[in-house]
Design an enzyme around this catalytic site. Structure first.
Site, mmCIF file in Angstrom:
data_model
loop_
_atom_site.group_PDB
_atom_site.id
_atom_site.type_symbol
_atom_site.label_atom_id
_atom_site.label_comp_id
_atom_site.label_asym_id
_atom_site.label_seq_id
_atom_site.Cartn_x
_atom_site.Cartn_y
_atom_site.Cartn_z
ATOM 1 C CE1 TYR A 57 2.604 0.794 3.772
ATOM 2 C CE2 TYR A 57 0.696 -0.867 3.929
ATOM 3 C CZ TYR A 57 2.148 -0.505 4.050
ATOM 4 O OH TYR A 57 3.135 -1.106 4.606
ATOM 5 C CE LYS A 61 15.149 10.915 2.897
ATOM 6 N NZ LYS A 61 16.606 10.816 3.138
ATOM 7 C CG ASP A 83 17.874 8.987 5.618
ATOM 8 O OD1 ASP A 83 17.314 9.556 6.788
ATOM 9 O OD2 ASP A 83 18.864 9.324 5.005
ATOM 10 C CG ASP A 91 5.189 -2.155 6.774
ATOM 11 O OD1 ASP A 91 4.825 -2.879 7.681
ATOM 12 O OD2 ASP A 91 5.833 -2.466 5.720
ATOM 13 C CG ASP A 104 8.804 -5.995 10.043
ATOM 14 O OD1 ASP A 104 7.601 -5.794 10.773
ATOM 15 O OD2 ASP A 104 8.727 -6.647 8.956
HETATM 16 C C1 IPM Z 1 2.046 -5.001 8.934
HETATM 17 C C2 IPM Z 1 2.006 -5.762 7.330
HETATM 18 C C3 IPM Z 1 0.913 -5.301 6.414
HETATM 19 C C4 IPM Z 1 1.406 -3.636 6.271
HETATM 20 C C5 IPM Z 1 0.926 -6.081 5.269
HETATM 21 C C6 IPM Z 1 0.681 -7.645 5.450
HETATM 22 C C7 IPM Z 1 -0.139 -5.524 4.261
HETATM 23 O O1 IPM Z 1 3.333 -5.700 6.893
HETATM 24 O O2 IPM Z 1 0.942 -4.996 9.311
HETATM 25 O O3 IPM Z 1 3.096 -4.553 9.221
HETATM 26 O O4 IPM Z 1 2.222 -3.745 5.370
HETATM 27 O O5 IPM Z 1 0.928 -3.009 6.670
HETATM 28 MG MG MG Z 2 4.805 -4.641 8.131
#
Ligand code: IPM
Ligand code: MG
Length: 367
Positions: free
Chosen positions: A141, A198, A230, A254, A258
């Site tokens: 990032y 990884k 993975d 990240d 999710d």
């Molecule tokens: C998160 C989001 C952010 C990230 C984006 C919006 C920059 O997806 O906080 O998980 O990738 O960190």
């Molecule tokens: Mg995210």
């Protein structure tokens, strides 16, 4: 006299302002019950700031956050800003806040509320409670990135043409400090820590693993394992309840957080804390995005924002009783059957609720 706490509030875009409004009602209710008063300063960041100032995060906003005790954020971004220059995308506000406030440790609890297990795509899921510890100010990032045009040819003769690159760099210092947070967190929970990397491919991952193994030897009471990312993404689905704390890099964290959000039913229930040096303001926000498609419809789930308030009270102010009371109130409200659209499955015991109704029920349950 009530304690006064200074909160920078960034409602943001999409559903951000409406969930923030609910979160602040809960913050005030908790303050009245537990004897603190929040002084709120509302700030623009993300798309709202692009519209007002032409950039997603101004120096003034960042300074105002720095001089607060904690920052509460709704969500930023939306299709309205899809075509702005990539250097000023709304998401840059988040990245600027994270690096500007030195928020290197992102704590993302993914906890299954028992009554919501049917909302999970995993059949028969139960007792899942994972804490993701995501490194937040390093890695790909924030590494060197760029674009250029090359005249070279690929081995099969295809021209390179335009080339873009992002690089992942991690220092020992960055890795050690986030691993320390993860070992400490595991020590206060079920004493299991998984490193996700990884290391079969990436040099940065091999450095993570070396330091992790050294630190594991210094923490014999913590059960540790190393997993490739993975493989981990599969294991999260096949044995979610086995995981306790998962520590990983910015990018993998990240993606996996999710995935975990989905496994536990809805990202609409998941809060997060981003912390830096002790004594400096942390940032507290739901892990979901700005959901522009449902903004203004009343369908947004305010629980993640409300639970982010609880995390703020715990981590920024040590108001553990107030934090617990909010968390208990959310659980009770879910047990009582209140459901926003994302967690509604049409069972008779469920009451479909808009974001105000569920918030009112939560406030009642705080007592
Ligand atoms: C998160 C989001 C952010 C990230 C984006 C919006 C920059 O997806 O906080 O998980 O990738 O960190
Ligand atoms: Mg995210």
């Amino acid at each position: 006299m009530a304690d006064r706490i200074k909160i920078a509030v960034i409602p943001g875009d999409g559903i951000g302002p409406e969930i923030m409004e609910q979160a602040l009602l809960v913050l005030n209710a908790a303050g009245e019950k537990f004897g603190f008063k929040a002084d709120i300063r509302v700030l623009l960041a993300g798309g709202a700031s692009i519209d007002e100032y032409g950039i997603p995060l101004t120096g003034e906003t960042l300074d105002a956050c720095r001089s607060s005790d904690a920052v509460l954020l709704g969500a930023v971004g939306g299709p309205k800003w899809d075509n702005v220059d990539p250097g000023i995308r709304p998401e840059k506000a988040l990245l600027g806040l994270r690096s500007g406030l030195g928020l290197y440790a992102n704590l993302r609890p993914a906890k299954l509320f028992g009554e919501l297990s049917h909302a999970s795509p995993i059949k028969g899921i139960k007792d899942t409670d994972i804490l993701f510890v995501r490194e937040l100010t390093g890695g790909i990032y924030f590494g060197k990135s760029g674009e250029y045009t090359s005249e070279d040819l690929l081995p099969d003769g295809t021209p390179y043409g335009n080339v873009a690159f992002d690089t992942e760099t991690y220092s020992e210092g960055e890795i050690r400090r986030i691993l320390k947070i993860a070992f400490d967190a595991a020590g206060g929970r079920r004493r299991k820590l998984s490193l996700v990397d990884k290391a079969n491919v990436l040099t940065t991952s091999r450095l993570w693993r070396k330091i992790f193994n050294e630190m594991a030897a210094e923490h014999p009471s913590i059960e540790t394992e190393c997993l490739y990312v993975d493989n981990c993404s599969m294991q999260l689905i096949s044995r979610p309840s086995d995981f306790d704390v998962i520590v990983t890099s910015n990018m993998f964290g990240d993606i996996l957080s999710d995935e975990a959000g989905m496994i536990t039913g809805s990202v609409g229930m998941l809060p997060s804390a981003s912390l830096g040096a002790p004594g400096k303001p942390g940032l507290f926000e739901p892990i979901h995005g700005s959901a522009p498609d449902i903004a203004g419809t009343g369908k947004a789930n305010p629980c993640a924002a409300i639970l982010s308030v609880a995390m703020m009270l715990r981590y920024a102010f040590n108001y553990n009783d107030a934090a617990h009371a909010i968390e208990r109130a959310v659980s009770k409200t879910i047990s009582d059957g209140y459901r926003t659209a994302d967690i509604y499955s049409g069972r008779p015991e469920e009451k479909i609720s808009d974001l105000c109704e569920i918030t009112l029920a939560i406030i009642k349950n705080i007592g």
